[in-house]
Design an enzyme around this catalytic site. Structure first.
Site, PDB file in Angstrom:
ATOM      1  N   PRO A 122      24.233  38.289  55.203  1.00 36.04           N
ATOM      2  CA  PRO A 122      23.697  38.054  56.464  1.00 36.04           C
ATOM      3  C   PRO A 122      24.738  37.975  57.739  1.00 36.04           C
ATOM      4  O   PRO A 122      25.810  38.327  57.319  1.00 36.04           O
ATOM      5  CB  PRO A 122      23.594  36.254  56.223  1.00 36.04           C
ATOM      6  CG  PRO A 122      24.454  36.154  55.363  1.00 36.04           C
ATOM      7  CD  PRO A 122      24.868  37.206  54.482  1.00 36.04           C
ATOM      8  N   PRO A 174      27.443  37.589  60.297  1.00 33.50           N
ATOM      9  CA  PRO A 174      28.573  36.500  60.118  1.00 33.50           C
ATOM     10  C   PRO A 174      28.311  35.185  61.458  1.00 33.50           C
ATOM     11  O   PRO A 174      28.953  34.224  60.844  1.00 33.50           O
ATOM     12  CB  PRO A 174      29.734  37.232  60.632  1.00 33.50           C
ATOM     13  CG  PRO A 174      29.132  38.649  61.394  1.00 33.50           C
ATOM     14  CD  PRO A 174      27.926  38.718  60.744  1.00 33.50           C
ATOM     15  N   GLY A 199      19.123  45.713  62.829  1.00 35.61           N
ATOM     16  CA  GLY A 199      20.391  45.684  63.962  1.00 35.61           C
ATOM     17  C   GLY A 199      20.182  46.825  64.969  1.00 35.61           C
ATOM     18  O   GLY A 199      19.370  47.450  65.038  1.00 35.61           O
ATOM     19  N   GLU A 255      15.211  48.901  61.068  1.00 33.64           N
ATOM     20  CA  GLU A 255      14.804  48.271  61.981  1.00 33.64           C
ATOM     21  C   GLU A 255      16.021  48.251  62.930  1.00 33.64           C
ATOM     22  O   GLU A 255      16.607  47.165  63.039  1.00 33.64           O
ATOM     23  CB  GLU A 255      13.961  47.268  61.613  1.00 33.64           C
ATOM     24  CG  GLU A 255      12.827  46.818  62.779  1.00 33.64           C
ATOM     25  CD  GLU A 255      13.512  45.640  63.465  1.00 33.64           C
ATOM     26  OE1 GLU A 255      13.665  46.147  64.715  1.00 33.64           O
ATOM     27  OE2 GLU A 255      13.527  44.505  63.347  1.00 33.64           O
ATOM     28  N   CYS A 300      14.334  42.030  69.503  1.00 29.08           N
ATOM     29  CA  CYS A 300      14.547  43.712  69.587  1.00 29.08           C
ATOM     30  C   CYS A 300      13.079  44.217  70.304  1.00 29.08           C
ATOM     31  O   CYS A 300      12.914  45.381  70.677  1.00 29.08           O
ATOM     32  CB  CYS A 300      14.725  44.477  67.960  1.00 29.08           C
ATOM     33  SG  CYS A 300      13.436  43.730  66.890  1.00 29.08           S
ATOM     34  N   GLU A 309      19.418  48.620  76.141  1.00 25.63           N
ATOM     35  CA  GLU A 309      19.200  47.251  75.758  1.00 25.63           C
ATOM     36  C   GLU A 309      19.937  45.909  76.250  1.00 25.63           C
ATOM     37  O   GLU A 309      21.001  46.006  76.110  1.00 25.63           O
ATOM     38  CB  GLU A 309      18.884  47.224  74.053  1.00 25.63           C
ATOM     39  CG  GLU A 309      18.073  46.010  73.722  1.00 25.63           C
ATOM     40  CD  GLU A 309      17.757  46.106  72.246  1.00 25.63           C
ATOM     41  OE1 GLU A 309      16.901  45.563  71.668  1.00 25.63           O
ATOM     42  OE2 GLU A 309      18.680  46.839  71.509  1.00 25.63           O
TER      43      GLU A 309
END
Length: 482
Positions: free
Chosen positions: A177, A179, A229, A251, A285, A384
């Site tokens: 997962p 951090p 990510g 993704e 996202c 982004e």
């Protein structure tokens, strides 16, 4: 809720005490207070986790889909029963409002339920042969050990969206997962424990991201990397996994345009844009990153949107009336501020917000922001932002605005608002994105495929399509006597 140290390494059914040397401190981004410490594990723990998953794979993959589905059904129900507590944990480590967090947990349970049902529907194929003495069969088989790397912005649903189809298909998993948000992952693994999942089928490793990732990439027993990510990290994973030609499901980043046509329902469109942009404080996202509004309704639209943004409640996510929580860290605030300043330097006008929130909380807060007079040369129109900023640009021509919307390397999600069915179909087909929402900004659901094109990723998550990422199709040619 948590002790000073929380066990966060789970290998072959055992929670391990790995905290003698170094630990990670998990902070509440809303208050900057430490919540707990977790293990800072590395390569050797990852190797053992991969070994455990490899040893568990033959037995797990040999179970019937119905047998595997029982564990997913149990885990789904356990998650629903415990949604409020799990939501509070998610809010503490990630910052999003509690209502959103509980909704995410319930959505995460939905992926477990969907793939519990899909486990028995992993169909093969009988191909009519052109040769009388042959029978041609295609069977799906689990790809093997999966390395799952998940992000901090949806620390529950991104885990089950990967684990559920992997387990349903017969794969075993090593989970790493983010951090910043390991606590939700820990609780999900505990749910699988309570559901009776056999040892070694799911393993959890937290700590040194580079060392853990390197082992997942270089160990030949890991057959698939599934990652959510940034595009930059996705490219790194592609390069580094080339040695063993690992299968990849990625993704990645997005830069979603929202196009509001002149015939749109303005009240509905402003509410949906608000929900899209400020859900999780813009840290999604698929949230609206660029807003194109037809010039004939632009003033009315902007005024109504501004009124709604002004009424958003900023504060601690754990408080029930909070609508805007903190950003994940200081660097996130700095990135948002840099995008706003770049836009202002190039002529943008701040219609609302435009700076750090000066409230009575020490966390990483940024004001919900609207920018007008936006042009294509601004960073915010190409990069982004991952924060609570809406840049508005006007348009007059459908073809021109569609070209602008497509003028990006990203291709995850796009949205259009119109009451014209012909336009809805026409523009949806021309938008160069893996997901298009028509009068809908919340397209993610367990039963539908989710994923981008171009530099927004490879593969799909969700729906029956999501199972395809975790299986190989084996072709069997059978010669028979006539």
């Amino acid at each position: 809720m948590f002790d000073a140290f929380t066990r966060s390494v789970f290998i072959n059914g055992v929670w391990e005490d790995i905290h003698e040397d170094t630990t990670d401190t998990i902070y509440n981004p809303a208050t900057l207070e430490p919540i707990t410490h977790v293990a800072f594990a590395g390569g050797k723990e990852t190797d053992r986790a991969i070994q455990a998953a490899s040893e568990a794979f033959p037995v797990w993959s040999n179970k019937t889909g119905r047998e595997r589905s029982r564990y997913l059904y149990r885990a789904s129900q356990l998650m629903l029963d415990d949604a409020e507590r799990l939501g509070k944990i998610l809010t503490l480590e990630q910052g999003k409002p509690l209502k959103e967090a509980i909704g995410e947990v319930k959505g995460a349970a939905g992926f477990l339920l969907w793939y519990a049902e899909e486990a028995s529907r992993n169909y093969g194929e009988w191909i009519p042969s052109s040769i009388k003495s042959k029978r041609l069969v295609v069977i799906p088989q689990a790809v093997g050990v999966v390395g799952a790397i998940t992000p901090w912005n949806f620390p529950s649903s991104m885990i089950t969206r990967k684990l559920a189809p992997a387990l349903a298909a017969g794969c075993t998993v090593v989970l790493k997962p983010a951090p910043e948000t390991p606590l939700s992952a820990i609780e999900i693994i505990k749910l699988f424990e309570r559901a009776g999942l056999p040892k070694g089928v799911v393993n959890l490793v937290t700590g040194d991201a580079r060392a853990i990732g390197k082992r997942l990439l270089t160990n030949k027993n890991v057959r698939l990397i599934t990652f959510t990510g940034s595009t930059a990290v996705g490219k790194y994973l592609m390069r580094e996994s080339a040695e063993h030609l690992k299968k990849l499901s990625l993704e990645l980043g997005g830069h979603a345009p929202s196009i509001v046509f002149a015939d749109a329902d303005i009240e509905k469109a402003t509410s949906l844009v608000l929900g899209s942009k400020f859900r999780n404080n813009g840290q999604t996202c698929i949230c609206t990153n660029r807003l194109y509004v037809h010039s004939s309704i632009a003033d009315k639209f902007a005024q109504l949107l501004k009124e709604k943004v002004k009424n958003l409640k900023i504060g601690l996510g754990i408080e029930k009336d909070t609508e805007i929580g903190p950003l994940i860290n200081k660097q996130a605030c700095e990135k948002v501020q840099s995008h706003v300043e770049d836009a202002m330097d190039k002529g943008a006008v701040v219609a609302h917000g435009g700076k750090l929130w000066e409230g009575d909380l020490p966390g990483h807060y940024y004001q919900p922001t609207i920018l007008s007079n936006v042009t294509e040369d601004m960073k915010i129109m190409h990069e982004e932002t991952f924060g609570p900023v809406i840049p508005i640009q006007t348009f007059t021509d459908e073809v021109d605005v569609t070209q602008k919307a497509n003028n990006t390397d990203y291709g995850l999600a796009a949205y259009i608002f119109t009451e014209n069915t012909n336009r809805a179909i026409r523009v949806s087909e021309k938008l160069d994105y893996g997901i298009v929402g028509v009068n809908d900004v919340f397209p993610a659901t367990p039963e539908a495929p989710f994923g981008g094109i171009k530099q927004s990723g490879i593969g799909k998550e969700g729906g029956h399509h999501g199972m395809d990422e975790f299986v190989e199709k084996k072709y069997i040619s059978i010669g028979i006597d006539q």
